[in-house]
Design a protein around this motif. Structure first.
Motif, PDB file in Angstrom:
ATOM      1  N   GLU A  73       0.780  -1.225   0.022  1.00  0.00           N
ATOM      2  CA  GLU A  73       0.030   0.122  -0.108  1.00  0.00           C
ATOM      3  C   GLU A  73       0.949   1.441   0.124  1.00  0.00           C
ATOM      4  N   ASP A  74       0.462   2.287  -0.730  1.00  0.00           N
ATOM      5  CA  ASP A  74       0.859   3.675  -0.543  1.00  0.00           C
ATOM      6  C   ASP A  74       0.985   4.273   0.758  1.00  0.00           C
ATOM      7  N   TYR A  75       1.941   5.067   1.293  1.00  0.00           N
ATOM      8  CA  TYR A  75       1.766   5.820   2.420  1.00  0.00           C
ATOM      9  C   TYR A  75       2.323   6.964   2.491  1.00  0.00           C
ATOM     10  N   VAL A  76       2.133   7.902   3.360  1.00  0.00           N
ATOM     11  CA  VAL A  76       2.950   9.155   3.317  1.00  0.00           C
ATOM     12  C   VAL A  76       3.369   9.456   4.889  1.00  0.00           C
ATOM     13  N   ALA A  77       4.773   9.796   5.083  1.00  0.00           N
ATOM     14  CA  ALA A  77       5.522   9.785   6.203  1.00  0.00           C
ATOM     15  C   ALA A  77       5.340  11.322   6.427  1.00  0.00           C
ATOM     16  N   ILE A  78       5.199  11.845   7.969  1.00  0.00           N
ATOM     17  CA  ILE A  78       5.292  13.006   8.080  1.00  0.00           C
ATOM     18  C   ILE A  78       6.450  13.231   9.288  1.00  0.00           C
ATOM     19  N   ASP A  79       6.794  14.276   9.542  1.00  0.00           N
ATOM     20  CA  ASP A  79       7.697  15.010  10.696  1.00  0.00           C
ATOM     21  C   ASP A  79       7.582  16.219  11.098  1.00  0.00           C
ATOM     22  N   VAL A  80       7.444  16.781  12.145  1.00  0.00           N
ATOM     23  CA  VAL A  80       7.262  18.371  12.360  1.00  0.00           C
ATOM     24  C   VAL A  80       8.448  18.487  13.602  1.00  0.00           C
ATOM     25  N   GLU A  81       8.718  19.882  13.624  1.00  0.00           N
ATOM     26  CA  GLU A  81       9.590  20.369  14.577  1.00  0.00           C
ATOM     27  C   GLU A  81       8.782  21.522  15.128  1.00  0.00           C
ATOM     28  N   THR A  82       8.989  21.711  16.492  1.00  0.00           N
ATOM     29  CA  THR A  82       7.952  22.611  17.421  1.00  0.00           C
ATOM     30  C   THR A  82       9.142  23.693  17.975  1.00  0.00           C
ATOM     31  N   ALA A  83       8.588  24.820  18.139  1.00  0.00           N
ATOM     32  CA  ALA A  83       9.299  25.865  18.843  1.00  0.00           C
ATOM     33  C   ALA A  83       9.383  25.833  20.199  1.00  0.00           C
ATOM     34  N   PRO A  86       3.982  -9.104   2.158  1.00  0.00           N
ATOM     35  CA  PRO A  86       3.543  -8.156   0.959  1.00  0.00           C
ATOM     36  C   PRO A  86       3.162  -7.151   0.881  1.00  0.00           C
ATOM     37  N   THR A  87       2.679  -6.907   2.079  1.00  0.00           N
ATOM     38  CA  THR A  87       1.858  -5.531   2.212  1.00  0.00           C
ATOM     39  C   THR A  87       2.021  -5.092   3.468  1.00  0.00           C
ATOM     40  N   LEU A  88       1.486  -3.705   3.653  1.00  0.00           N
ATOM     41  CA  LEU A  88       1.655  -3.048   5.052  1.00  0.00           C
ATOM     42  C   LEU A  88       0.534  -3.602   6.063  1.00  0.00           C
ATOM     43  N   ASN A  89      -0.422  -4.284   5.440  1.00  0.00           N
ATOM     44  CA  ASN A  89      -1.364  -4.655   6.214  1.00  0.00           C
ATOM     45  C   ASN A  89      -0.752  -6.054   7.054  1.00  0.00           C
ATOM     46  N   SER A  90      -0.039  -6.802   6.307  1.00  0.00           N
ATOM     47  CA  SER A  90       0.528  -8.021   6.735  1.00  0.00           C
ATOM     48  C   SER A  90       1.614  -7.639   7.860  1.00  0.00           C
ATOM     49  N   LEU A  91       2.509  -6.622   7.601  1.00  0.00           N
ATOM     50  CA  LEU A  91       3.269  -6.143   8.461  1.00  0.00           C
ATOM     51  C   LEU A  91       2.603  -5.687   9.774  1.00  0.00           C
ATOM     52  N   LEU A  92       1.783  -4.830   9.859  1.00  0.00           N
ATOM     53  CA  LEU A  92       1.203  -4.360  10.928  1.00  0.00           C
ATOM     54  C   LEU A  92       0.181  -5.574  11.821  1.00  0.00           C
ATOM     55  N   ASN A  93      -0.103  -6.510  10.948  1.00  0.00           N
ATOM     56  CA  ASN A  93      -0.979  -7.736  11.670  1.00  0.00           C
ATOM     57  C   ASN A  93       0.329  -8.443  12.360  1.00  0.00           C
ATOM     58  N   ALA A  94       1.512  -8.661  11.761  1.00  0.00           N
ATOM     59  CA  ALA A  94       2.482  -9.412  12.262  1.00  0.00           C
ATOM     60  C   ALA A  94       3.044  -8.783  13.649  1.00  0.00           C
ATOM     61  N   ALA A  95       2.852  -7.357  13.715  1.00  0.00           N
ATOM     62  CA  ALA A  95       3.308  -6.766  14.942  1.00  0.00           C
ATOM     63  C   ALA A  95       2.349  -6.711  16.005  1.00  0.00           C
ATOM     64  N   GLY A  96       1.169  -7.302  15.626  1.00  0.00           N
ATOM     65  CA  GLY A  96      -0.038  -7.386  16.628  1.00  0.00           C
ATOM     66  C   GLY A  96      -1.065  -6.182  16.517  1.00  0.00           C
TER      67      GLY A  96
END
Length: 307
Positions: free
Chosen positions: A2-12, A166-176
């Motif tokens: 699956e496609d995904y978008v990663a984000i990161d922020v910094e705060t003042a 094969p998928t993020l779905n499988s990855l997350l399920n494997a991690a519980g």
């Protein structure tokens, strides 16, 4: 995958509602395909501790857009996407900053790469730098929001490849994890471990992260644009007017704050056999330190600005 978008922020400062920089990285099939970065003027004081970490201070954001200014672009990048961040800090900061500005929550689903790595990787620590070292990922500029977002996305791609799922779905399920976190104005759901009885196929919840809905002119919105060489189809004054008309900022001098360098015709007899003007050389030098300046030709610039 699956496609995904990663984000990161910094705060003042210590407030999570004081976002002063945001980085967004789009991944398709595990490959980085698009990125966005902006400083943000939070109109809040900067704590020395925070500045010592990310190097951003009040002077640096004095002319930066506010969070409200960037909100239309954030909707385009994040609405209805699958978002990943390394720890929940970034999702929480985004939510608190939206609330601070009296804005509805953005609708997306998300997961936390930090706690996924904790479940699947036997390593002493699971911070972003630790996982980057574990997978051999080069983070060119730690605590820079864009570099950290890209690193987070690469960590997920590396984890999928290492576990041969094969998928993020499988990855997350494997991690519980059997359901995604949910952020919207009507529903909030934490990303956390759930009973296998709650097993859900997250692939049905994930929309393809397509950016066809972007208008090309949005590329220059709140971006700093420098011209070099001789434009063939318009004057520099006209180009500057067009940049300003779509919300961009023309710059006469190329600096580390420049986002786009538009290259017109260059004369090798003047600039050298490779045809590279001093601005092109400087942009390439800055990009070797950290790739933030996009170099485009005049024809691509005209196609984008004309939409």
């Amino acid at each position: 995958m699956e496609d995904y978008v990663a984000i990161d922020v910094e705060t003042a400062n210590a407030s999570r509602a004081s976002i002063c920089a945001i980085g967004i990285a789009q991944f398709k099939h595990g490959e980085l395909t698009n990125s966005f970065y902006s400083l943000i003027n939070p109109h809040e004081p900067f704590a020395g501790r925070n500045t010592a970490i990310h190097g951003i201070d009040a002077n640096l954001v004095a002319t930066a857009p506010t969070f409200s200014d960037l909100l239309p672009l954030l909707h385009r990048w994040l609405d209805h996407q699958l978002i990943v961040s390394h720890t929940n800090f970034d999702i929480s900061a985004l939510r608190q900053t939206l609330a601070k500005h009296g804005q509805p929550q953005l609708p997306f689903k998300y997961f936390d790469s930090y706690i996924v790595c904790q479940q699947l990787i036997a390593y002493p620590h699971h911070r972003l730098a630790d996982m980057a070292a574990y997978f051999g990922i080069h983070n060119a500029h730690e605590h820079h929001a864009l570099s950290d977002a890209q690193t987070c996305g690469h960590i997920i791609a590396s984890l999928v490849a290492q576990l041969e799922v094969p998928t993020l779905n499988s990855l997350l399920n494997a991690a519980g994890f059997h359901q995604l976190g949910v952020s919207s104005q009507l529903e909030q759901k934490k990303f956390q471990k759930t009973s296998v009885l709650d097993l859900m196929d997250i692939s049905h919840d994930v929309k393809t992260a397509t950016f066809e809905k972007f208008t090309p002119a949005a590329l220059f919105y709140q971006r700093n644009v420098v011209l070099t060489g001789n434009l063939q189809l318009m004057t520099r004054a006209t180009a500057f007017q067009k940049i300003t008309a779509v919300g961009g900022t023309p710059q006469h001098t190329l600096t580390a704050t420049t986002n786009f360098l538009v290259v017109g015709h260059t004369n090798p007899q003047v600039v050298g056999n490779d045809g590279k003007s001093p601005k092109i050389r400087k942009a390439e030098e800055l990009n070797r330190i950290f790739p933030v300046i996009t170099i485009i030709g005049e024809s691509d610039f005209l196609k984008a600005i004309a939409q």
